[in-house]
Scaffold this motif. Structure first.
Motif, PDB file in Angstrom:
ATOM      1  N   ALA A 147      -1.376  -3.042   8.090  1.00 15.20           N
ATOM      2  CA  ALA A 147       0.077  -2.995   7.883  1.00 15.20           C
ATOM      3  C   ALA A 147       0.419  -2.158   6.651  1.00 15.20           C
ATOM      4  O   ALA A 147       1.378  -1.371   6.657  1.00 15.20           O
ATOM      5  N   ILE A 148      -0.373  -2.301   5.588  1.00 14.94           N
ATOM      6  CA  ILE A 148      -0.124  -1.521   4.370  1.00 14.94           C
ATOM      7  C   ILE A 148      -0.341  -0.030   4.629  1.00 14.94           C
ATOM      8  O   ILE A 148       0.489   0.819   4.262  1.00 14.94           O
ATOM      9  N   TYR A 151       2.441   1.292   6.708  1.00 22.26           N
ATOM     10  CA  TYR A 151       3.668   1.409   5.908  1.00 22.26           C
ATOM     11  C   TYR A 151       3.613   2.654   5.025  1.00 22.26           C
ATOM     12  O   TYR A 151       4.561   3.440   4.970  1.00 22.26           O
ATOM     13  N   LEU A 167       9.846   0.114   9.356  1.00 19.02           N
ATOM     14  CA  LEU A 167       9.398  -0.300   8.017  1.00 19.02           C
ATOM     15  C   LEU A 167       9.480  -1.823   7.869  1.00 19.02           C
ATOM     16  O   LEU A 167       8.582  -2.449   7.299  1.00 19.02           O
ATOM     17  N   VAL A 168      10.576  -2.373   8.389  1.00 21.92           N
ATOM     18  CA  VAL A 168      10.726  -3.843   8.339  1.00 21.92           C
ATOM     19  C   VAL A 168       9.595  -4.512   9.117  1.00 21.92           C
ATOM     20  O   VAL A 168       9.020  -5.515   8.677  1.00 21.92           O
ATOM     21  N   TYR A 170       6.573  -3.341   9.678  1.00 19.48           N
ATOM     22  CA  TYR A 170       5.333  -3.263   8.889  1.00 19.48           C
ATOM     23  C   TYR A 170       5.322  -4.331   7.799  1.00 19.48           C
ATOM     24  O   TYR A 170       4.311  -4.995   7.553  1.00 19.48           O
ATOM     25  N   ASN A 171       6.467  -4.475   7.132  1.00 19.05           N
ATOM     26  CA  ASN A 171       6.576  -5.482   6.079  1.00 19.05           C
ATOM     27  C   ASN A 171       6.335  -6.884   6.621  1.00 19.05           C
ATOM     28  O   ASN A 171       5.608  -7.678   6.025  1.00 19.05           O
ATOM     29  N   LEU A 172       6.987  -7.143   7.768  1.00 26.16           N
ATOM     30  CA  LEU A 172       6.908  -8.478   8.375  1.00 26.16           C
ATOM     31  C   LEU A 172       5.464  -8.813   8.746  1.00 26.16           C
ATOM     32  O   LEU A 172       4.946  -9.896   8.416  1.00 26.16           O
ATOM     33  N   GLY A 174       2.796  -7.424   7.600  1.00 33.67           N
ATOM     34  CA  GLY A 174       1.995  -7.513   6.377  1.00 33.67           C
ATOM     35  C   GLY A 174       2.145  -8.858   5.704  1.00 33.67           C
ATOM     36  O   GLY A 174       1.149  -9.477   5.293  1.00 33.67           O
ATOM     37  N   ILE A 175       3.383  -9.339   5.618  1.00 31.79           N
ATOM     38  CA  ILE A 175       3.618 -10.635   4.947  1.00 31.79           C
ATOM     39  C   ILE A 175       2.961 -11.769   5.725  1.00 31.79           C
ATOM     40  O   ILE A 175       2.268 -12.620   5.151  1.00 31.79           O
TER      41      ILE A 175
END
Lengths: 202, 116
Positions: A147-148, A151, A167-168, A170-172, A174-175
């Protein structure tokens, strides 16, 4: 033994091992009596319908039994994760591939969380719990790293504008992967390497 | 889970199997024959359906396996009988269906004349 009974004995082998071991001889004896009472044709017509209905059900029940479902679910998580990563990084049509990949990774996360919740409810710790938890921590870490990378690649490519939704996503992912990594790692490390034998009461 | 009502409603095959066993200890083939006769030929259980149903009933504690009931019985066969819980569940389901049947008869019969 007639050819009909030999054939049915062969068909009985299609049933799950546990059911076959427990009732295999009963099934064949039952069929032999059906052949004797009704004749082979009617015995087969009744038994064929029975096979068509029960075979998939008993197979499914065997797969979903507690002893097998962990293996099935772990395999599902690995396959979904792999397919999701391949979709994100390897598919040519970037937006479609990314969306599809994120959906697959999300599904993998849901299955993993569901499985962990189910296992958490269980007080019994099996021999493979530590390994399974640490394996899931490793898989989650790989997803987090992916994911990082995804991103960074998305924001670094200035020529090709990336939508905010990607982008959201990828963030989601990743988190979720980071949280999963921490949870599985903590649980895995806290799980004893060996199970202490219960004291034997006399 | 020893409350009979928690098992209701019973699946058709399970109820027919319990009802057949309400007459006493039986082996699998005899259960199938009794179910077929008592249902007027409407319920015909195949071997795997029958033994799958028996396995579930045993797992639920409604039926138990017993030894051959008498010296003339075939020792290779496995015999089954209702447990105490199985008897209570079978009765509870029979009562439930009796109430339903009674209500249906009261609603539908004797037939009212068709409106003109």
């Amino acid at each position: 033994m007639t050819a009909h009974i030999r054939s049915y004995r062969a068909v009985v082998r299609l049933y799950p091992k546990g059911f076959r071991r427990e009732f295999g001889d009963d099934l064949v004896r039952h069929f032999a009596e059906l052949v004797s009472d009704l004749g082979p044709r009617r015995a087969w017509s009744r038994t064929f319908l029975d096979l068509v209905i029960t075979l998939p059900i008993y197979r499914l029940e065997a797969i979903m039994s507690p002893s097998r479902s962990n293996i099935t679910l772990n395999l599902t998580i690995v396959v979904l994760t792999a397919a999701g990563l391949i979709s994100i990084f390897a598919m040519d049509t970037s937006t479609l591939g990314t969306t599809f990949g994120v959906v697959l990774l999300g599904a993998a996360a849901v299955v993993a969380i569901t499985q962990r919740t189910r296992l958490a409810r269980s007080l019994r710790i099996t021999n493979g719990s530590r390994t399974r938890r640490l394996t899931l921590a490793a898989i989650s870490a790989v997803v987090f790293a992916a994911a990082i990378v995804g991103y960074l690649m998305a924001i670094g490519d200035g020529d090709d504008p990336v939508s905010g939704a990607v982008l959201v996503a990828y963030n989601l992912v990743g988190i979720i992967a980071l949280i999963a990594t921490g949870v599985f790692l903590a649980k895995g490390l806290r799980t004893p390497r060996t199970i202490k034998a219960a004291p034997i009461s006399h | 889970m020893s409350d009979p009502s928690s098992f209701l409603p019973l699946a058709l095959a399970r109820f027919h199997t319990l009802a057949a066993l309400s007459g006493g200890e039986l082996h699998g083939y005899a259960i199938m024959q009794i179910v077929e006769v008592s249902s007027g030929g409407l319920v015909k259980m195949g071997p795997a359906s029958l033994y799958g149903t028996l396995k579930k009933l045993v797992d639920l504690g409604l039926v138990e396996e017993v030894g051959a009931p008498d010296v003339d019985a075939d020792r290779r066969r496995r015999y089954y009988r209702l447990t105490g819980l199985g008897e209570r569940v079978c009765l509870a389901e029979a009562d439930r269906l009796a109430v339903l049947a009674s209500r249906t008869r009261r609603n539908l019969g004797p037939r009212r004349p068709e409106p003109a």
